[in-house]
Design a protein around this motif. Structure first.
Motif, PDB file in Angstrom:
ATOM      1  N   LEU A  62      34.379  19.026 -16.815  1.00 34.40           N
ATOM      2  CA  LEU A  62      35.171  17.845 -17.142  1.00 34.40           C
ATOM      3  C   LEU A  62      36.314  18.145 -18.107  1.00 34.40           C
ATOM      4  N   SER A  63      36.245  19.271 -18.817  1.00 36.89           N
ATOM      5  CA  SER A  63      37.260  19.561 -19.822  1.00 36.89           C
ATOM      6  C   SER A  63      38.613  19.817 -19.171  1.00 36.89           C
ATOM      7  N   GLY A  64      39.634  19.140 -19.666  1.00 40.11           N
ATOM      8  CA  GLY A  64      40.977  19.295 -19.146  1.00 40.11           C
ATOM      9  C   GLY A  64      41.173  18.754 -17.756  1.00 40.11           C
ATOM     10  N   LEU A  65      40.233  17.940 -17.266  1.00 37.64           N
ATOM     11  CA  LEU A  65      40.245  17.541 -15.864  1.00 37.64           C
ATOM     12  C   LEU A  65      41.098  16.307 -15.597  1.00 37.64           C
ATOM     13  N   ALA A  66      41.103  15.335 -16.523  1.00 42.35           N
ATOM     14  CA  ALA A  66      41.776  14.063 -16.275  1.00 42.35           C
ATOM     15  C   ALA A  66      42.441  13.554 -17.545  1.00 42.35           C
ATOM     16  N   THR A  67      43.398  12.670 -17.358  1.00 44.49           N
ATOM     17  CA  THR A  67      44.110  12.081 -18.495  1.00 44.49           C
ATOM     18  C   THR A  67      43.604  10.687 -18.836  1.00 44.49           C
ATOM     19  N   ARG A  68      42.946  10.053 -17.877  1.00 39.65           N
ATOM     20  CA  ARG A  68      42.428   8.705 -18.100  1.00 39.65           C
ATOM     21  C   ARG A  68      40.932   8.687 -17.793  1.00 39.65           C
ATOM     22  N   ILE A  69      40.178   8.115 -18.722  1.00 36.08           N
ATOM     23  CA  ILE A  69      38.718   8.116 -18.617  1.00 36.08           C
ATOM     24  C   ILE A  69      38.207   6.689 -18.683  1.00 36.08           C
ATOM     25  N   PHE A  70      37.360   6.323 -17.723  1.00 38.60           N
ATOM     26  CA  PHE A  70      36.623   5.069 -17.790  1.00 38.60           C
ATOM     27  C   PHE A  70      35.167   5.426 -18.100  1.00 38.60           C
ATOM     28  N   HIS A  71      34.734   5.111 -19.315  1.00 40.47           N
ATOM     29  CA  HIS A  71      33.390   5.462 -19.758  1.00 40.47           C
ATOM     30  C   HIS A  71      32.517   4.213 -19.674  1.00 40.47           C
ATOM     31  N   PHE A  72      31.775   4.107 -18.569  1.00 41.62           N
ATOM     32  CA  PHE A  72      30.935   2.946 -18.312  1.00 41.62           C
ATOM     33  C   PHE A  72      29.444   3.274 -18.442  1.00 41.62           C
ATOM     34  N   ALA A  73      29.104   4.477 -18.847  1.00 42.99           N
ATOM     35  CA  ALA A  73      27.699   4.892 -18.899  1.00 42.99           C
ATOM     36  C   ALA A  73      27.029   4.346 -20.158  1.00 42.99           C
ATOM     37  N   PRO A  74      25.826   3.805 -20.027  1.00 43.48           N
ATOM     38  CA  PRO A  74      25.116   3.289 -21.204  1.00 43.48           C
ATOM     39  C   PRO A  74      24.486   4.419 -22.010  1.00 43.48           C
ATOM     40  N   PRO A  75      24.128   4.150 -23.266  1.00 44.48           N
ATOM     41  CA  PRO A  75      23.376   5.142 -24.045  1.00 44.48           C
ATOM     42  C   PRO A  75      21.986   5.340 -23.443  1.00 44.48           C
ATOM     43  N   PRO A  76      21.259   6.359 -23.901  1.00 39.46           N
ATOM     44  CA  PRO A  76      19.881   6.550 -23.419  1.00 39.46           C
ATOM     45  C   PRO A  76      19.016   5.337 -23.763  1.00 39.46           C
ATOM     46  N   ASN A  77      18.018   5.089 -22.935  1.00 40.14           N
ATOM     47  CA  ASN A  77      17.106   3.971 -23.191  1.00 40.14           C
ATOM     48  C   ASN A  77      15.989   4.327 -24.149  1.00 40.14           C
ATOM     49  N   THR A  78      15.800   5.619 -24.365  1.00 35.30           N
ATOM     50  CA  THR A  78      14.711   6.074 -25.222  1.00 35.30           C
ATOM     51  C   THR A  78      15.260   6.923 -26.362  1.00 35.30           C
ATOM     52  N   GLY A  79      14.381   7.271 -27.260  1.00 38.44           N
ATOM     53  CA  GLY A  79      14.792   8.064 -28.411  1.00 38.44           C
ATOM     54  C   GLY A  79      15.047   7.165 -29.605  1.00 38.44           C
ATOM     55  N   HIS A  80      15.001   7.732 -30.793  1.00 38.24           N
ATOM     56  CA  HIS A  80      15.168   6.963 -32.016  1.00 38.24           C
ATOM     57  C   HIS A  80      16.598   6.457 -32.130  1.00 38.24           C
ATOM     58  N   ALA A  81      16.760   5.196 -32.476  1.00 37.31           N
ATOM     59  CA  ALA A  81      18.091   4.592 -32.553  1.00 37.31           C
ATOM     60  C   ALA A  81      18.977   5.293 -33.573  1.00 37.31           C
TER      61      ALA A  81
END
Length: 315
Positions: A62-81
């Motif tokens: 992904l490095s250097g691949l695009a100039t515009r990013i749509f980040h729609f991914a949620p954080p992990p559901n588990t693990g300490h907040a």
């Protein structure tokens, strides 16, 4: 002329509503973790890259691949907040430190549109407010979203200050989003099960946005969003949760949910659902309209539900 590249991180329902608009103008690349999803994305004209946000090593391409990013991914559901959002941390580490082999192609800057949640405010006792209100997350899910927002703001703040630390200038707009609905995202199963809602005296204000309007707002934020700026992406409706369920029930010919008191709720409603019924707030959206230029297709939930019913009846 070579097309500008756009990267989708998180290719779910909202992203798929945005993709047709993007592929008409850009080379669209999407990060996905499954071969089945990759095949579906190809049919939409998207170039898939197999990777996992929980595995930083898998993101190197992904490095250097695009100039515009749509980040729609949620954080992990588990693990300490307290550990925050490891997925956003992994993504930014790759985007901000391009591989040396890609250095010649590194863009001057990246524009990131990030979908967060209005849950970062916690319970506001029905108050009406704008984006200047201090966050007050009250569950692990909301704490992780606050952490993700902080990571993005830190990346924006480091712009141009230390090329040794941050090789790419990052601009990021944060979209705080309430309940998303559409024809395929209505609480029909809940209504058919007869899950209770809170009585009027105990009910909470909720906020809504149609999935199509959210996709449009994300598009607008790519071009008009200010660095590090927060935007409420919500429609013009002020509606209590039980009234929303009644509205959907009436539109689809279903029984309205029974109403119960808050004292009765822990015995009749599962904890994850009850947590959503414990936070009341009314969000203003003037900044979204003024700065992003968003014109809502569905200004009210009534209009959106009517359109959803018409879409389902048509096919």
């Amino acid at each position: 002329m070579k097309k500008e590249r756009v990267l989708m991180v998180g290719a779910g329902d909202v992203a798929k509503r945005l993709i047709p608009r993007l592929v008409a103008r850009f080379t669209v690349i999407a990060l996905t973790s499954s071969a089945a999803s990759a095949a579906e994305l190809r049919l939409l004209g998207v170039l898939p890259i197999i990777g996992n946000l929980d595995d930083r090593a898998s993101l190197q391409r992904l490095s250097g691949l695009a100039t515009r990013i749509f980040h729609f991914a949620p954080p992990p559901n588990t693990g300490h907040a307290d550990l925050g959002d490891s997925r956003t941390r992994n993504l930014l580490a790759i985007l901000a430190r391009p591989a040396s082999r890609a250095a010649a192609a590194v863009p001057r800057g990246l524009q990131i549109t990030y979908i967060s949640t209005t849950g970062v405010y916690g319970d506001c006792a029905g108050a009406r407010f704008d984006e200047t209100r201090t966050v007050n997350p009250q569950n692990p899910r909301a704490h992780r979203r606050v952490a993700a927002e902080a990571l993005l703001r830190q990346a924006v703040a480091r712009r141009g200050k230390s090329r040794a630390v941050l090789q790419v200038s990052i601009r990021a707009s944060i979209l705080r989003v309430p309940g998303i609905y559409a024809a395929n995202r209505l609480p029909l199963e809940r209504l058919q099960r007869g899950t209770p809602a809170l009585c009027e005296a105990d009910d909470v204000y909720t906020n809504h946005i149609h999935a199509d309007d959210l996709a449009h707002a994300a598009w607008c934020a790519q071009w008009s969003g200010r660095p590090g700026r927060v935007y409420h992406i919500t429609d013009d409706t002020e509606l209590k949760m039980g009234d929303y369920f009644d509205l959907v029930a009436d539109a689809f010919g279903l029984s309205r949910p029974p109403r119960i008191t808050r004292a009765e709720a822990p015995q009749k409603i599962a904890p994850p659902l009850l947590s959503f019924m414990s936070e009341s707030r009314r969000l203003t959206n003037a900044r979204m309209k003024r700065e992003l230029g968003v014109q809502l297709r569905y200004r009210t939930v009534e209009a959106g539900v009517a359109a959803a019913l018409a879409a389902l009846l048509a096919g």
